[in-house]
Design an enzyme around this catalytic site. Structure first.
Site, PDB file in Angstrom:
ATOM      1  N   PHE A 155       0.807  -1.226   0.000  1.00  0.00           N
ATOM      2  CA  PHE A 155       0.000   0.000   0.000  1.00  0.00           C
ATOM      3  C   PHE A 155       0.833   1.265   0.000  1.00  0.00           C
ATOM      4  CE2 PHE A 155       0.925  -0.194   4.547  1.00  0.00           C
ATOM      5  CZ  PHE A 155       1.081   1.149   4.849  1.00  0.00           C
ATOM      6  N   ARG A 183      -5.675  -1.569  -0.371  1.00  0.00           N
ATOM      7  CA  ARG A 183      -5.941  -0.343   0.403  1.00  0.00           C
ATOM      8  C   ARG A 183      -6.024   0.902  -0.489  1.00  0.00           C
ATOM      9  NH1 ARG A 183      -6.845  -3.194   4.337  1.00  0.00           N
ATOM     10  NH2 ARG A 183      -5.226  -4.527   5.217  1.00  0.00           N
ATOM     11  N   SER A 232       5.390  -7.001   3.177  1.00  0.00           N
ATOM     12  CA  SER A 232       5.981  -7.322   4.477  1.00  0.00           C
ATOM     13  C   SER A 232       6.759  -8.644   4.394  1.00  0.00           C
ATOM     14  CB  SER A 232       4.858  -7.436   5.514  1.00  0.00           C
ATOM     15  OG  SER A 232       3.951  -8.442   5.113  1.00  0.00           O
ATOM     16  N   CYS A 287       9.562   1.650   3.374  1.00  0.00           N
ATOM     17  CA  CYS A 287      10.468   0.538   3.691  1.00  0.00           C
ATOM     18  C   CYS A 287      11.878   1.049   3.925  1.00  0.00           C
ATOM     19  CB  CYS A 287      10.466  -0.478   2.563  1.00  0.00           C
ATOM     20  SG  CYS A 287      11.112   0.224   1.052  1.00  0.00           S
TER      21      CYS A 287
HETATM   22  P1  NAD Z   1       1.551  -6.720   2.907  1.00  0.00           P
HETATM   23  O1  NAD Z   1       2.610  -7.755   2.954  1.00  0.00           O
HETATM   24  O2  NAD Z   1       0.466  -6.775   3.903  1.00  0.00           O
HETATM   25  O3  NAD Z   1       0.826  -6.724   1.470  1.00  0.00           O
HETATM   26  C1  NAD Z   1       1.564  -6.692   0.272  1.00  0.00           C
HETATM   27  C2  NAD Z   1       0.747  -7.382  -0.813  1.00  0.00           C
HETATM   28  O4  NAD Z   1       0.568  -8.754  -0.458  1.00  0.00           O
HETATM   29  C3  NAD Z   1      -0.627  -6.789  -1.018  1.00  0.00           C
HETATM   30  O5  NAD Z   1      -0.907  -6.731  -2.397  1.00  0.00           O
HETATM   31  C4  NAD Z   1      -1.546  -7.777  -0.306  1.00  0.00           C
HETATM   32  O6  NAD Z   1      -2.827  -7.856  -0.892  1.00  0.00           O
HETATM   33  C5  NAD Z   1      -0.817  -9.093  -0.455  1.00  0.00           C
HETATM   34  N1  NAD Z   1      -1.045  -9.997   0.671  1.00  0.00           N
HETATM   35  C6  NAD Z   1      -1.202  -9.669   1.967  1.00  0.00           C
HETATM   36  N2  NAD Z   1      -1.392 -10.770   2.716  1.00  0.00           N
HETATM   37  C7  NAD Z   1      -1.344 -11.821   1.870  1.00  0.00           C
HETATM   38  C8  NAD Z   1      -1.470 -13.244   2.058  1.00  0.00           C
HETATM   39  N3  NAD Z   1      -1.671 -13.791   3.260  1.00  0.00           N
HETATM   40  N4  NAD Z   1      -1.360 -14.038   0.969  1.00  0.00           N
HETATM   41  C9  NAD Z   1      -1.158 -13.506  -0.251  1.00  0.00           C
HETATM   42  N5  NAD Z   1      -1.058 -12.176  -0.474  1.00  0.00           N
HETATM   43  C10 NAD Z   1      -1.133 -11.337   0.568  1.00  0.00           C
HETATM   44  O7  NAD Z   1       2.303  -5.300   2.953  1.00  0.00           O
HETATM   45  P2  NAD Z   1       1.675  -3.856   3.097  1.00  0.00           P
HETATM   46  O8  NAD Z   1       1.161  -3.672   4.475  1.00  0.00           O
HETATM   47  O9  NAD Z   1       0.782  -3.559   1.970  1.00  0.00           O
HETATM   48  O10 NAD Z   1       2.991  -2.960   2.883  1.00  0.00           O
HETATM   49  C11 NAD Z   1       3.879  -2.627   3.925  1.00  0.00           C
HETATM   50  C12 NAD Z   1       5.059  -3.561   3.953  1.00  0.00           C
HETATM   51  O11 NAD Z   1       5.733  -3.533   2.690  1.00  0.00           O
HETATM   52  C13 NAD Z   1       6.106  -3.156   4.968  1.00  0.00           C
HETATM   53  O12 NAD Z   1       6.567  -4.300   5.627  1.00  0.00           O
HETATM   54  C14 NAD Z   1       7.210  -2.517   4.129  1.00  0.00           C
HETATM   55  O13 NAD Z   1       8.496  -2.564   4.699  1.00  0.00           O
HETATM   56  C15 NAD Z   1       7.140  -3.359   2.900  1.00  0.00           C
HETATM   57  N6  NAD Z   1       7.746  -2.683   1.773  1.00  0.00           N
HETATM   58  C16 NAD Z   1       8.976  -3.115   1.376  1.00  0.00           C
HETATM   59  C17 NAD Z   1       9.612  -2.474   0.343  1.00  0.00           C
HETATM   60  C18 NAD Z   1      10.966  -2.924  -0.102  1.00  0.00           C
HETATM   61  O14 NAD Z   1      11.414  -2.446  -1.118  1.00  0.00           O
HETATM   62  N7  NAD Z   1      11.641  -3.813   0.587  1.00  0.00           N
HETATM   63  C19 NAD Z   1       8.997  -1.404  -0.313  1.00  0.00           C
HETATM   64  C20 NAD Z   1       7.728  -1.007   0.106  1.00  0.00           C
HETATM   65  C21 NAD Z   1       7.111  -1.656   1.163  1.00  0.00           C
END
Ligand code: NAD
Length: 506
Positions: A155, A183, A232, A287
């Protein structure tokens, strides 16, 4: 379903160039500044997701055969359209994500940089050629597309992170299915519309909105050849394990806990100004957000806190729709509660709460998901406020005695996304950048996010997979190599049969 939600606009999918708005399941999209639903999001079923993959698969043959210069021209036009519609995109991001419009412009700009890099596809995909590797024999290696690739995004950067993926995937000759965050899905749909306006053929880029059901379908579909994921760490690991077990190429970028080492010789005013934006910008939902300041020596910690306090007090928290705002709300009510819970736990564990933003009230936005900036001192490595990614506006101060102690602490952390050092000492900076076990390192630069022509990626549990995202690594990730050896004998005389293994050099 309430009467109010029935009147909300519906956000659907774009598959094969057509908008699809019907679904068996829906979920509300909220404005985090008001706590009110602003749209209903259609959640794709397995069958709908599978159908999108089939559409992308059908579009692949023609797109892969399209000359690379024509594929790049679509990106040239797309870049111009992104700039033309920047306001519309940034307003949509501000509404659904809550970040300021200026911050949204920043992320859009970084996404556009990747589009600009993708415009050089002709140069990037040239391959390698060797003439006369044997008598009348030439050899070359080329980059061929994989087929259908999927992107699953978080998101916090609804425009930039998808653009870390699809511009390079597309110019490399792949077709794409994007599953954005549920989201804040609107930016992806605007980008799909602009790609079509830029001349991208229908079916080459598809957006499927949804949740786990859609993701699971993408991970299981045999025609999806590669998966780029950003989110995440627990989900990144799950995606990596599942998709690799299903034979797919995967890059899965996860969470972070980014430390800044503050040395006794640092320019503290410059460091404070840089750290404030890096720790609290976008409410800490980046991130690469700075979440730990590691102060080398108690005197550094005292001086830093003395300068941070007034700078934090000056941060204006509010809704993106208000003017002069530095920081908006966090994404959900659950996230707001989780962040406050971490601060509570830090206090219970013995950290000193120097600035408490837990009870912040934003006038006219009583139901918004706001958390004010928090600063905790005397944090120690076993506290949950230190070990876990909080993903909110919380900066922890850890006190150490030496640079080595600071580096041991950073190296021992499960995440290795970004880190930086504030110092005037070139030798210390060089040693730090060389030895630290983190993927992206800054020297007096608090958010060392690589530019588009260097790839982005963390180490340890911040990335699962071998290749980083965008930049040169993306050419490798979104293509596979084919090596061709070709012989055209000029004399037409048949060569003597050889039974020994062919060896052209001897
Ligand atoms: P999230 O992991 O909750 O969701 C990411 C994606 O995965 C979304 O599209 C979501 O729909 C999907 N998803 C969520 N739960 C799932 C499941 N159980 N099975 C399959 N798909 C699922 O992350 P978020 O809250 O949207 O974003 C924040 C996180 O992203 C933070 O941990 C942040 O550090 C990380 N992030 C990392 C980077 C990087 O480059 N390393 C960049 C941006 C964000």
């Amino acid at each position: 379903m309430t009467v109010a939600t029935q009147t909300l606009p519906v956000i659907g999918h774009v598959v094969g160039g057509k908008a699809i708005e019907t679904a068996a399941r829906y979920q509300d999209v909220f404005n985090p500044a008001s706590g009110r639903a602003v749209a209903r999001l259609a959640l794709a079923s397995k069958a709908e997701t599978d159908a999108a993959v089939e559409v992308a698969h059908a579009a692949h043959r023609d797109w892969a055969a399209t000359p690379v210069a024509k594929r790049a021209q679509v990106m040239f036009r797309f870049k111009v359209l992104l700039e033309r519609d920047a306001d519309r995109i940034c307003q949509a991001i501000a509404l659904e994500h809550g970040k300021t419009v200026d911050d949204a412009r920043g992320e859009l700009g970084r996404g556009i940089e990747v589009v600009e890099y993708a415009c050089g596809a002709g140069e990037l995909l040239k391959g390698e050629h060797s003439k006369n590797v044997g008598p009348g024999i030439d050899a070359w290696s080329e980059f061929q597309p994989l087929g259908v690739v999927a992107g699953i995004t978080p998101f916090n950067f609804p425009a930039m992170v998808p653009m870390w993926m699809f511009p390079m995937a597309l110019v490399c000759g792949n077709t794409f299915v994007l599953k954005p965050s549920e989201r804040d899905p609107s930016a992806s749909l605007i980008m799909a519309e602009l790609l079509a306006e830029a001349g991208l053929p229908a079916g080459v880029f598809n957006v499927v909105n949804g949740d786990k059901e859609a993701v699971d379908a993408l991970l299981a579909h045999p025609k999806v050849k590669a998966v780029s994921f950003v989110g995440s760490t627990p989900i990144a690991e799950l995606i990596y394990k599942t998709a690799t077990a299903n034979g797919k190429r995967v890059q899965a970028l996860g969470g972070a806990k980014n430390h800044a080492v503050v040395m006794p010789d640092a320019d503290l005013d410059a460091a404070v100004s840089a750290m404030i934006g890096a720790a609290y910008g976008s409410a800490g939902e980046r991130c690469m957000a700075l979440s730990v300041a590691v102060c080398v020596g108690d005197a550094v910690a005292e001086d830093l806190i003395a300068k941070l306090k007034p700078a934090i007090a000056a941060i204006k928290v509010g809704a993106a729709s208000q003017s002069g705002i530095d920081m908006g709300p966090v994404i959900t009510k659950a996230s707001q509660e989780k962040i406050k819970g971490y601060v509570d736990a830090g206090v219970a564990d013995g950290a000193e709460l120097v600035v408490d933003g837990r009870a912040i009230a934003v006038e006219g936005h009583a139901n918004g998901y706001f958390v004010g900036p928090c600063l905790l001192d005397k944090v120690t490595p076993e506290m949950s406020v230190y070990t876990d990614e909080i993903f909110g506006p919380v900066l922890c101060i850890v006190r150490v005695k030496t640079l080595h102690e600071a580096m041991d602490l950073i190296d021992a952390h499960e995440f290795g996304n970004g880190t930086c050092i504030f110092t005037r000492d070139g030798e210390a900076a060089r040693y730090f950048t060389d030895a630290i076990q983190v993927g992206m390192v800054g020297v007096n630069v608090p958010l060392p996010v690589p530019v588009a022509y260097h790839s982005f990626g963390g180490w340890k549990r911040s990335l699962f997979g071998d290749l980083h995202i965008y930049g040169p690594d993306s050419v490798r990730f979104y293509t596979r190599r084919k090596a061709i050896t070709q012989r055209w004998p000029s004399s037409g005389i048949a060569e003597k049969t050889q039974f020994a293994f062919p060896n052209m050099a001897r």
